[in-house]
Motif scaffolding. Structure first.
Motif, PDB file in Angstrom:
ATOM      1  N   PRO A  97       0.881  -1.382   0.095  1.00  0.00           N
ATOM      2  CA  PRO A  97      -0.064  -0.119  -0.074  1.00  0.00           C
ATOM      3  C   PRO A  97       0.969   1.361  -0.062  1.00  0.00           C
ATOM      4  CG  PRO A  97      -1.030  -1.721   1.329  1.00  0.00           C
ATOM      5  CD  PRO A  97       0.496  -2.207   1.183  1.00  0.00           C
TER       6      PRO A  97
ATOM      7  N   CYS B  70      -1.475  -4.788   0.904  1.00  0.00           N
ATOM      8  CA  CYS B  70      -0.668  -5.958   1.754  1.00  0.00           C
ATOM      9  C   CYS B  70      -1.325  -7.440   1.571  1.00  0.00           C
ATOM     10  CB  CYS B  70      -0.649  -5.464   3.173  1.00  0.00           C
ATOM     11  SG  CYS B  70      -2.451  -5.128   3.898  1.00  0.00           S
TER      12      CYS B  70
ATOM     13  N   SER C 162       2.611  -8.522   7.500  1.00  0.00           N
ATOM     14  CA  SER C 162       1.634  -9.435   7.578  1.00  0.00           C
ATOM     15  C   SER C 162       1.453 -10.413   6.329  1.00  0.00           C
ATOM     16  CB  SER C 162       0.225  -8.436   7.740  1.00  0.00           C
ATOM     17  OG  SER C 162       0.005  -7.929   6.480  1.00  0.00           O
TER      18      SER C 162
ATOM     19  N   GLY D  76      -9.666  -3.071   7.963  1.00  0.00           N
ATOM     20  CA  GLY D  76      -8.985  -3.248   6.600  1.00  0.00           C
ATOM     21  C   GLY D  76      -7.548  -3.321   6.834  1.00  0.00           C
ATOM     22  N   CYS D  77      -6.989  -3.874   8.039  1.00  0.00           N
ATOM     23  CA  CYS D  77      -5.606  -3.890   8.216  1.00  0.00           C
ATOM     24  C   CYS D  77      -5.325  -5.301   8.886  1.00  0.00           C
ATOM     25  CB  CYS D  77      -5.060  -3.055   9.360  1.00  0.00           C
ATOM     26  SG  CYS D  77      -3.287  -3.244   9.912  1.00  0.00           S
TER      27      CYS D  77
ATOM     28  N   CYS E  74      -3.890   2.329   3.393  1.00  0.00           N
ATOM     29  CA  CYS E  74      -4.364   2.093   4.544  1.00  0.00           C
ATOM     30  C   CYS E  74      -4.289   3.158   5.989  1.00  0.00           C
ATOM     31  CB  CYS E  74      -3.759   0.723   5.032  1.00  0.00           C
ATOM     32  SG  CYS E  74      -2.072   1.049   5.802  1.00  0.00           S
TER      33      CYS E  74
ATOM     34  N   VAL F 271      -2.690   2.971   8.171  1.00  0.00           N
ATOM     35  CA  VAL F 271      -1.340   3.355   8.989  1.00  0.00           C
ATOM     36  C   VAL F 271      -0.574   4.081   7.926  1.00  0.00           C
ATOM     37  CG1 VAL F 271       0.709   1.947   9.621  1.00  0.00           C
ATOM     38  CG2 VAL F 271      -1.392   1.332  10.369  1.00  0.00           C
TER      39      VAL F 271
ATOM     40  N   LYS G 265      -3.112  -5.487  14.697  1.00  0.00           N
ATOM     41  CA  LYS G 265      -1.884  -4.758  14.147  1.00  0.00           C
ATOM     42  C   LYS G 265      -1.906  -3.432  14.019  1.00  0.00           C
ATOM     43  CE  LYS G 265       0.936  -4.119  10.021  1.00  0.00           C
ATOM     44  NZ  LYS G 265       1.907  -4.575   9.005  1.00  0.00           N
TER      45      LYS G 265
HETATM   46 FE1  F3S Z   1      -1.750  -3.633   5.477  1.00  0.00          FE
HETATM   47 FE2  F3S Z   1      -1.252  -1.116   6.220  1.00  0.00          FE
HETATM   48 FE3  F3S Z   1      -2.020  -2.987   7.912  1.00  0.00          FE
HETATM   49  S1  F3S Z   1       0.001  -2.161   5.033  1.00  0.00           S
HETATM   50  S2  F3S Z   1      -1.012  -4.817   7.370  1.00  0.00           S
HETATM   51  S3  F3S Z   1      -3.174  -2.264   5.993  1.00  0.00           S
HETATM   52  S4  F3S Z   1      -0.609  -1.439   8.287  1.00  0.00           S
END
Ligand code: F3S
Length: 393
Positions: free
Chosen positions: A77, A116, A136, A291-292, A347, A349, A366
């Motif tokens: 991402p 990801c 991940s 969605g992580c 995402c 993050v 995460k």
């Molecule tokens: Fe993917 Fe972003 Fe989480 S790259 S694993 S959605 S921190």
């Protein structure tokens, strides 16, 4: 290290300076870890794609490279959705830099998948050797699919994309994939009702306990979405790149594994269900994000079902791959009607959009771990049902 003729030719500069330097990176890595040779990889996943994480120095490095990927290689991402970045509140100056990074990767032959969860769209087979870098995705490929990859850094993954090989060490070697710590719950029956959020909370707790070990879980029966959540969180709070679940994950069922490893001889860790439950809280939040890692089809369907006929009262971000959007427009339409937003390519993050939110609820162990350090926001963990309830109340 043993090098073949094509390696020697690359080292002599016959295939350009970029390839020569990239091969030197792989050889140096191999020497550090005691690899005897380089082995071919069937695919590469390259992290270091968001301008937020690599900045101008990373962009400049990418722009100085001159070669093309020789194996299927795809991107993690980036810091914004490619199409709706202004709707997400991304600054045009950031968007311009992000576009330059995409252009640089495209010129290097890296597919701009920006996810990801490449495993939902690429064929990865048991025993495949890979060079993947997003933690991940590495945990999922190794543990759930039975493929073999170390947790590559962005530069070493890119080197593998341009050379087609990786040094043979670590998780490419079967005996290094055997567990070295046994993990169980003090009340295994509690896990029968657990969904991905609880497995994420377990991963959040377990990762801190096991560090970079290869854990073997007993007494659990997670499906693939729960395994994804568990692995992603353990990779975040620890450095777990491979885990096994008794009778569930593929390598835990092969004869080599059963013959080479004895549960009783390993360190045992018991995790209290109360510690897992303690990761959840009920603080007030300004926004909700799920969605992580990027959602699976089942997870996207669950979100659409829960949001159907409702309206959100606070920002609700849902992150998936572009392919998932393309394949499930009907689900995205249901979510759009609620006022929530489905975004591809980025995402919560790696996007700077999250940095302004103050506090965020998520169902990801995460993200719960990364949001404070990477985005400066206060995180709250909840189930997907709770996330939808909070976003619509
Ligand atoms: Fe993917 Fe972003 Fe989480 S790259 S694993 S959605 S921190």
């Amino acid at each position: 290290m043993e090098l073949d003729r094509s390696d020697e030719e690359i080292l002599s500069g016959e295939y350009g300076e970029t390839r020569r330097v990239m091969l030197e990176i792989l050889i140096a890595l191999g020497k550090i870890y005691g690899a005897e040779r380089l082995i071919p990889v069937s695919s590469v996943q390259v992290s270091g794609a968001s301008y937020k994480t690599i900045g101008d120095a990373g962009l400049e490095w990418l722009e100085g490279l001159d070669a093309r990927a020789v194996v299927p290689a795809f991107l993690n991402p980036i810091g914004m959705p490619r199409e709706e970045w202004s709707e997400m509140g991304i600054d045009p100056a950031f968007a311009g830099k992000q576009e330059e990074i995409l252009t640089a990767y495209k010129r290097l032959g890296i597919r701009l998948t920006c996810t990801c969860t490449p495993y939902y769209h690429q064929i990865v087979q048991y025993g495949d050797h890979l060079a993947w870098s997003e933690s991940s995705a590495v945990a999922y490929a190794n543990s759930v699919l039975g493929a073999r990859t170390n947790r590559e850094g962005g530069p070493s993954a890119l080197a593998s994309a341009l050379i087609g090989k990786t040094p043979e060490y670590g998780l490419h070697i079967m005996k290094k994939r055997l567990p070295n710590v046994i993990v169980s719950l003090d009340d295994p029956a509690a896990a029968k009702e657990w969904g991905p959020a609880e497995y994420g909370a377990l991963g959040y707790v377990a990762g801190k306990e096991v560090g970079n070990a290869v854990p073997f879980f007993r007494g659990l029966r997670p499906n693939r979405d729960r395994l994804k959540a568990l692995g992603a969180a353990m990779a975040a709070t620890g450095a777990v790149a491979l885990f096994h679940v008794e009778d569930i994950t593929p390598e835990a069922r092969v004869p080599f594994f059963k013959q080479s490893f004895s549960v009783d001889e390993k360190e045992q860790i018991e995790i209290a269900v109360s510690d897992v439950n303690a990761v959840f809280s009920d603080i007030e939040v300004n926004a909700v994000a799920v969605g992580c890692p990027h959602l699976s089809e089942d997870e996207l369907r669950t979100v659409a079902d829960l949001l159907s006929g409702k309206k959100v009262t606070k920002p609700f971000f849902i992150f998936v791959s572009q392919e998932m959007i393309n394949e499930h427009r009907d689900l995205v339409t249901i979510i759009d009607r609620s006022g929530a937003h489905v975004y591809a390519d980025t995402c919560m993050v790696v996007s700077p959009a999250t940095d302004k939110l103050g506090s965020v609820m998520t169902n990801s162990g995460k993200a719960f771990s990364y949001l404070p350090a990477m985005c400066g926001v206060v995180p709250r963990l909840g189930t997907i049902e709770d996330c939808v309830r909070v976003a619509t109340e």
